[in-house]
Design a protein around this motif. Sequence first.
Motif, PDB file in Angstrom:
ATOM      1  N   ASN A 110       1.259   0.241  -5.887  1.00  0.00           N
ATOM      2  CA  ASN A 110       0.806  -0.722  -6.871  1.00  0.00           C
ATOM      3  C   ASN A 110       1.500  -2.037  -6.938  1.00  0.00           C
ATOM      4  O   ASN A 110       1.105  -3.169  -7.367  1.00  0.00           O
ATOM      5  N   GLN A 111       2.850  -2.024  -6.269  1.00  0.00           N
ATOM      6  CA  GLN A 111       3.636  -3.081  -6.703  1.00  0.00           C
ATOM      7  C   GLN A 111       3.188  -4.369  -5.417  1.00  0.00           C
ATOM      8  O   GLN A 111       3.747  -5.366  -5.586  1.00  0.00           O
ATOM      9  N   GLU A 134       3.352   4.007  -7.384  1.00  0.00           N
ATOM     10  CA  GLU A 134       3.762   3.120  -8.069  1.00  0.00           C
ATOM     11  C   GLU A 134       4.244   2.123  -7.268  1.00  0.00           C
ATOM     12  O   GLU A 134       4.177   0.930  -7.554  1.00  0.00           O
TER      13      GLU A 134
END
Length: 502
Positions: A333-334, A330
């Motif tokens: 992904n940012q 996660e």
Amino acid sequence: MNRPLLWMLGSIVVLGLLITTMAGVNFSSQTTSTDGQPPIVLYCAASNRAVMEAIRERYEDEYAREIQIQYGPSQTLLSSVDVSGAGDLFLPADDSYLKLAQQKGLIREILPIADMQVVVAVRRQDAENIQSLDDILSDSVKLVQASPETAAVGKLVQQTLQQSGQWDDVSAATVAYRATVTEVASDIVVGAADAGFVYDAVLHTYPDLVAVELPELKPAVSRVAVGVIDQSKQPTAALHFARYVSAKDRGLIQYDQQGFQTAGHDVWADVPELSVFAGSMLRPAIEDTIAAFEEREGVTVNRVYNGCGILVAQMQAGQHPDAYFACDQEFMNQVHDLFPQPVQVSQNELVILVQKGNPHNIASLKDLAREGLRVGIGHEKQCAMGWITQNTFREGGVQEEIMPNVTVQTPTGDMLVNQLQTGSLDAAVAYLSNAAGAGEFLDAIQITGIECSTAVQPWAVNKESSHPETASRLFQKICSTESQEIFAAEGFRWRLESDEIR
């Protein structure tokens, strides 16, 4: 001349080259540079001779360090590396020899350099009459080629034409085999042959010859790379020269000028500096490996360990490291715009950490909602651990019950472990790896039935890094067997397949 006699003469030439190369190695091991340092010994394919001489001259002028080079056919050089156990670097005409040497334990690091395309060399005045494979197979054309037993170009031509079913005809039309690609070109220049298979880059030093590109040879591309010999007594110096050779603003300038196909690669730096951002929980798994990499390579790795939420905020504010090792996908992904090609390396699971002996008899997440318990968790915005913890609470249907008992939210799991050990917390939700090394003080209780309680750690190199190849070698070090053992000892589970390492 019949075929058996041709092969016998070729073997005699190869034996002579091997003896000559071995003699050169013995001489090199007994000499020193003018400044007292031993020379760097490089085994180099004959096809790279012209470009390597230009690079050597510039490097010696710039760093006053002697480079001794043994030129010859790739297979002969590989045999020399294997038999002698001496030397520092091996640069064959095709990286298949490096892979073979690596399988034998002869080579450590491999640095990519350039590509070469196999073409047919002919004299300029004959180019109009020799334009196809049928022309080359004509009885009126004398064809020579490098031996598949010794030279990379010969092996590549044989493999390519065997796959297309044309090798037997080409072999039958060949009047002579030579030990090296440069000998093939020389034969054509003096008129001893009309055509021969060579690398396009080799023709840069033969102005009287031109290249004929055949569709049958389009797949015949050699990847040129240099490898550090495992037994090198000066690996840091060897890597310094190897980085120089493969730097886009040093050695690759010469490779470009002499017709090789280059792309990417590092910007030159005498002492490269890499910047690596990594989640705090990864520190015990990678710190020793990074330190060993720095010492061997002669580079500096500036690492920043912190909660991934904090690291992402820093990157979004303009700090762009060469590589990022995130605690969970996660948080990779940012920053996908900076790191478009991550690979998943390891995984780590959330557990409930309690003091040794579990004095509060905590068995599940629901038990963390008991009145009066002091619970610590990761900060949802500052670290992957906190983000995953909240997802785990929600999926388990216990978020509203547990959160009133949460007295501490930290950016790292280590801070929770410290507070458990001092008695200021009764329980904490952290990674299994956070408990590594604290087994005499803490117990870990598994969280079952909730898939999102497992974090996956991806690695990626910044697409704008000035040192992508150096960062790639650091990653290969992190993926070594020794490093994987450290990951396992620290509570991680390895998940990257060997063919994904790059």
